[in-house]
Design an enzyme around this catalytic site. Sequence first.
Site, PDB file in Angstrom:
ATOM      1  N   THR A   1       5.301 -15.308 -42.614  1.00 58.66           N
ATOM      2  CA  THR A   1       5.830 -16.295 -41.672  1.00 58.66           C
ATOM      3  C   THR A   1       6.163 -17.645 -42.305  1.00 58.66           C
ATOM      4  O   THR A   1       6.722 -18.505 -41.626  1.00 58.66           O
ATOM      5  CB  THR A   1       4.827 -16.542 -40.518  1.00 58.66           C
ATOM      6  OG1 THR A   1       3.563 -16.887 -41.106  1.00 58.66           O
ATOM      7  CG2 THR A   1       4.663 -15.315 -39.639  1.00 58.66           C
TER       8      THR A   1
ATOM      9  N   GLY B   1       6.634 -19.998 -46.401  1.00 55.13           N
ATOM     10  CA  GLY B   1       6.436 -20.157 -47.839  1.00 55.13           C
ATOM     11  C   GLY B   1       6.876 -18.965 -48.679  1.00 55.13           C
ATOM     12  O   GLY B   1       7.967 -18.418 -48.530  1.00 55.13           O
TER      13      GLY B   1
ATOM     14  N   ARG C   1       1.656 -15.748 -36.558  1.00 58.54           N
ATOM     15  CA  ARG C   1       2.599 -16.449 -35.670  1.00 58.54           C
ATOM     16  C   ARG C   1       3.755 -15.520 -35.277  1.00 58.54           C
ATOM     17  O   ARG C   1       4.732 -15.373 -36.005  1.00 58.54           O
ATOM     18  CB  ARG C   1       3.090 -17.727 -36.338  1.00 58.54           C
ATOM     19  CG  ARG C   1       2.017 -18.824 -36.375  1.00 58.54           C
ATOM     20  CD  ARG C   1       2.374 -19.978 -37.250  1.00 58.54           C
ATOM     21  NE  ARG C   1       2.323 -19.651 -38.664  1.00 58.54           N
ATOM     22  CZ  ARG C   1       2.527 -20.532 -39.649  1.00 58.54           C
ATOM     23  NH1 ARG C   1       2.789 -21.784 -39.355  1.00 58.54           N
ATOM     24  NH2 ARG C   1       2.463 -20.151 -40.916  1.00 58.54           N
TER      25      ARG C   1
ATOM     26  N   TYR D   1     -11.961 -22.498 -53.162  1.00 59.23           N
ATOM     27  CA  TYR D   1     -10.597 -21.939 -53.253  1.00 59.23           C
ATOM     28  C   TYR D   1     -10.415 -21.284 -54.625  1.00 59.23           C
ATOM     29  O   TYR D   1      -9.898 -20.164 -54.718  1.00 59.23           O
ATOM     30  CB  TYR D   1      -9.538 -23.027 -53.022  1.00 59.23           C
ATOM     31  CG  TYR D   1      -8.126 -22.467 -53.149  1.00 59.23           C
ATOM     32  CD1 TYR D   1      -7.642 -21.529 -52.232  1.00 59.23           C
ATOM     33  CD2 TYR D   1      -7.282 -22.848 -54.199  1.00 59.23           C
ATOM     34  CE1 TYR D   1      -6.366 -20.988 -52.360  1.00 59.23           C
ATOM     35  CE2 TYR D   1      -6.008 -22.315 -54.333  1.00 59.23           C
ATOM     36  CZ  TYR D   1      -5.559 -21.382 -53.404  1.00 59.23           C
ATOM     37  OH  TYR D   1      -4.292 -20.842 -53.539  1.00 59.23           O
TER      38      TYR D   1
ATOM     39  N   LYS E   1      -9.576 -17.273 -55.507  1.00 59.55           N
ATOM     40  CA  LYS E   1      -8.428 -16.800 -56.286  1.00 59.55           C
ATOM     41  C   LYS E   1      -8.881 -16.123 -57.585  1.00 59.55           C
ATOM     42  O   LYS E   1      -8.197 -15.216 -58.083  1.00 59.55           O
ATOM     43  CB  LYS E   1      -7.457 -17.955 -56.543  1.00 59.55           C
ATOM     44  CG  LYS E   1      -6.711 -18.376 -55.274  1.00 59.55           C
ATOM     45  CD  LYS E   1      -5.868 -17.223 -54.745  1.00 59.55           C
ATOM     46  CE  LYS E   1      -5.123 -17.531 -53.472  1.00 59.55           C
ATOM     47  NZ  LYS E   1      -4.268 -16.424 -53.020  1.00 59.55           N
TER      48      LYS E   1
ATOM     49  N   VAL F   1       3.535 -24.744 -55.713  1.00 54.73           N
ATOM     50  CA  VAL F   1       4.714 -24.265 -54.980  1.00 54.73           C
ATOM     51  C   VAL F   1       4.810 -25.078 -53.690  1.00 54.73           C
ATOM     52  O   VAL F   1       3.824 -25.163 -52.940  1.00 54.73           O
ATOM     53  CB  VAL F   1       4.591 -22.767 -54.609  1.00 54.73           C
ATOM     54  CG1 VAL F   1       5.937 -22.231 -54.121  1.00 54.73           C
ATOM     55  CG2 VAL F   1       4.061 -21.935 -55.766  1.00 54.73           C
TER      56      VAL F   1
ATOM     57  N   PHE G   1       1.451 -24.776 -47.736  1.00 53.95           N
ATOM     58  CA  PHE G   1       0.113 -24.662 -48.325  1.00 53.95           C
ATOM     59  C   PHE G   1      -0.690 -25.962 -48.192  1.00 53.95           C
ATOM     60  O   PHE G   1      -1.841 -25.961 -47.739  1.00 53.95           O
ATOM     61  CB  PHE G   1       0.269 -24.269 -49.800  1.00 53.95           C
ATOM     62  CG  PHE G   1      -1.008 -24.186 -50.574  1.00 53.95           C
ATOM     63  CD1 PHE G   1      -1.761 -23.020 -50.589  1.00 53.95           C
ATOM     64  CD2 PHE G   1      -1.470 -25.272 -51.313  1.00 53.95           C
ATOM     65  CE1 PHE G   1      -2.944 -22.948 -51.316  1.00 53.95           C
ATOM     66  CE2 PHE G   1      -2.644 -25.201 -52.037  1.00 53.95           C
ATOM     67  CZ  PHE G   1      -3.387 -24.038 -52.037  1.00 53.95           C
TER      68      PHE G   1
HETATM   69  P1  NDP Z   1       1.956 -21.013 -46.589  1.00 56.38           P
HETATM   70  O1  NDP Z   1       0.917 -21.800 -45.873  1.00 56.38           O
HETATM   71  O2  NDP Z   1       3.366 -21.447 -46.499  1.00 56.38           O
HETATM   72  O3  NDP Z   1       1.884 -19.467 -46.140  1.00 56.38           O
HETATM   73  C1  NDP Z   1       0.652 -18.830 -45.920  1.00 56.38           C
HETATM   74  C2  NDP Z   1       0.904 -17.524 -45.192  1.00 56.38           C
HETATM   75  O4  NDP Z   1      -0.352 -16.846 -45.016  1.00 56.38           O
HETATM   76  C3  NDP Z   1       1.498 -17.729 -43.796  1.00 56.38           C
HETATM   77  O5  NDP Z   1       2.535 -16.792 -43.590  1.00 56.38           O
HETATM   78  C4  NDP Z   1       0.335 -17.453 -42.873  1.00 56.38           C
HETATM   79  O6  NDP Z   1       0.800 -16.847 -41.671  1.00 56.38           O
HETATM   80  C5  NDP Z   1      -0.478 -16.430 -43.662  1.00 56.38           C
HETATM   81  N1  NDP Z   1      -1.868 -16.454 -43.251  1.00 56.38           N
HETATM   82  C6  NDP Z   1      -2.758 -17.467 -43.403  1.00 56.38           C
HETATM   83  N2  NDP Z   1      -3.927 -17.163 -42.814  1.00 56.38           N
HETATM   84  C7  NDP Z   1      -3.769 -15.916 -42.272  1.00 56.38           C
HETATM   85  C8  NDP Z   1      -4.610 -15.058 -41.526  1.00 56.38           C
HETATM   86  N3  NDP Z   1      -5.868 -15.412 -41.195  1.00 56.38           N
HETATM   87  N4  NDP Z   1      -4.123 -13.863 -41.129  1.00 56.38           N
HETATM   88  C9  NDP Z   1      -2.868 -13.501 -41.441  1.00 56.38           C
HETATM   89  N5  NDP Z   1      -2.021 -14.257 -42.145  1.00 56.38           N
HETATM   90  C10 NDP Z   1      -2.463 -15.462 -42.553  1.00 56.38           C
HETATM   91  O7  NDP Z   1       1.483 -20.971 -48.114  1.00 56.38           O
HETATM   92  P2  NDP Z   1       2.089 -20.241 -49.422  1.00 56.38           P
HETATM   93  O8  NDP Z   1       3.315 -19.508 -49.115  1.00 56.38           O
HETATM   94  O9  NDP Z   1       2.100 -21.246 -50.477  1.00 56.38           O
HETATM   95  O10 NDP Z   1       0.885 -19.251 -49.724  1.00 56.38           O
HETATM   96  C11 NDP Z   1       1.056 -17.866 -49.959  1.00 56.38           C
HETATM   97  C12 NDP Z   1       0.040 -17.431 -50.994  1.00 56.38           C
HETATM   98  O11 NDP Z   1       0.334 -18.086 -52.235  1.00 56.38           O
HETATM   99  C13 NDP Z   1      -1.410 -17.771 -50.676  1.00 56.38           C
HETATM  100  O12 NDP Z   1      -2.226 -16.672 -51.025  1.00 56.38           O
HETATM  101  C14 NDP Z   1      -1.700 -18.969 -51.570  1.00 56.38           C
HETATM  102  O13 NDP Z   1      -3.048 -19.077 -51.883  1.00 56.38           O
HETATM  103  C15 NDP Z   1      -0.857 -18.604 -52.774  1.00 56.38           C
HETATM  104  N6  NDP Z   1      -0.523 -19.701 -53.675  1.00 56.38           N
HETATM  105  C16 NDP Z   1       0.144 -20.805 -53.226  1.00 56.38           C
HETATM  106  C17 NDP Z   1       0.467 -21.835 -54.100  1.00 56.38           C
HETATM  107  C18 NDP Z   1       1.129 -23.092 -53.659  1.00 56.38           C
HETATM  108  O14 NDP Z   1       1.085 -24.079 -54.422  1.00 56.38           O
HETATM  109  N7  NDP Z   1       1.762 -23.138 -52.501  1.00 56.38           N
HETATM  110  C19 NDP Z   1       0.150 -21.715 -55.518  1.00 56.38           C
HETATM  111  C20 NDP Z   1      -0.567 -20.528 -55.887  1.00 56.38           C
HETATM  112  C21 NDP Z   1      -0.862 -19.550 -54.989  1.00 56.38           C
HETATM  113  P3  NDP Z   1       0.272 -17.186 -40.190  1.00 56.38           P
HETATM  114  O15 NDP Z   1      -0.242 -18.593 -40.204  1.00 56.38           O
HETATM  115  O16 NDP Z   1       1.470 -16.973 -39.319  1.00 56.38           O
HETATM  116  O17 NDP Z   1      -0.801 -16.172 -39.959  1.00 56.38           O
HETATM  117  C1  8X3 Z   2      -2.307 -23.306 -55.126  1.00 58.44           C
HETATM  118  C2  8X3 Z   2      -2.103 -24.141 -56.325  1.00 58.44           C
HETATM  119  O1  8X3 Z   2      -3.085 -25.990 -57.744  1.00 58.44           O
HETATM  120  O2  8X3 Z   2      -3.136 -26.290 -55.351  1.00 58.44           O
HETATM  121  O3  8X3 Z   2      -3.022 -22.154 -55.407  1.00 58.44           O
HETATM  122  O4  8X3 Z   2      -4.619 -24.751 -56.403  1.00 58.44           O
HETATM  123  S1  8X3 Z   2      -3.299 -25.333 -56.449  1.00 58.44           S
END
Ligand code: NDP
Ligand code: 8X3
Length: 252
Positions: free
Chosen positions: A12, A14, A36, A152, A156, A185, A189
């Site tokens: 939904t 990112g 969502r 966190y 990971k 990214v 987040f």
């Molecule tokens: P976003 O917050 O944009 O997306 C997170 C997604 O996870 C949403 O689609 C959300 O959907 C879903 N989600 C969260 N909690 C739940 C839940 N309880 N049940 C089902 N779905 C859930 O963040 P990102 O796209 O950045 O994150 C995606 C992944 O990338 C994560 O695992 C994050 O840890 C990882 N990551 C992100 C980085 C960054 O800097 N952004 C860097 C490294 C890793 P909904 O709320 O609709 O349920």
């Molecule tokens: C997300 C990247 O650096 O905020 O996993 O932990 S950081």
Amino acid sequence: MQKRIALITGATSGIGEATAHLLAQNNFNLILCGRREDRLIKLKTELSSFTEVVTLSFDVRDKHDVRKAITSLSSPWNKIDVLINNAGNAHGLDPIQTGNLDDWDAMMDINVKGLLYVSHEVLPIMVERKSGHIINIGSIAGKEVYANGNVYCASKAAVDVITRGMRIDLNAYNIKLTAIHPGLVETEFSVVRFKGDTDRASQVYKGFDPLQGKDIADLILFALTRPAHVVIADLVVLPTAQASATLVKKEL
Ligand code: NDP
Ligand code: 8X3
């Protein structure tokens, strides 16, 4: 070529949403997951001109709902070829001594146990067919520990270790395992990490060119389109301005 079926958690926003867009245009039928429902419906409408889409709305923390959702899939949708375990977030950024128990629960329940619950329902399908590809989204935070990242980072690091364990246990079944560990990214987040404080969240990405969801989607597609005898096992990807979890060259 027949389209493969990919199930994406966290579709939904990112990284997951960007991946849905890219895979829809590159020969995949999609099962899109998230809590969502309005966003899932909107995404399905957007992508339906490219491919076939099914949506499943559930919370990965609830093992019964995870099971119910995935077992509700009927043929051909229950023949999942690709699982992208992407759902996850950071909750809070506090020293361990003042950490919030609800934040800790959320991170361990979503990032670790949620990934396991979804995998638990999908793996029998792949094992039976002796075929499949699982992509787990880790983080630079699983490779390096940074101040206040404690739980966190642990969640990971668990994704990293679970992926390695999966690769060993599933070796006999021709199932590919890929872990992708991004640095910064620009997605929702940080808004989630800082509990809706959009000003604080936007500061994280100021003064440099962060990765975008599409950059990670590109790598996912690359991993998924290697020949049968090749697996991208473990990939760390950073913005050029980022040298480590904590060193980012910013021009403010
Ligand atoms: P976003 O917050 O944009 O997306 C997170 C997604 O996870 C949403 O689609 C959300 O959907 C879903 N989600 C969260 N909690 C739940 C839940 N309880 N049940 C089902 N779905 C859930 O963040 P990102 O796209 O950045 O994150 C995606 C992944 O990338 C994560 O695992 C994050 O840890 C990882 N990551 C992100 C980085 C960054 O800097 N952004 C860097 C490294 C890793 P909904 O709320 O609709 O349920
Ligand atoms: C997300 C990247 O650096 O905020 O996993 O932990 S950081």
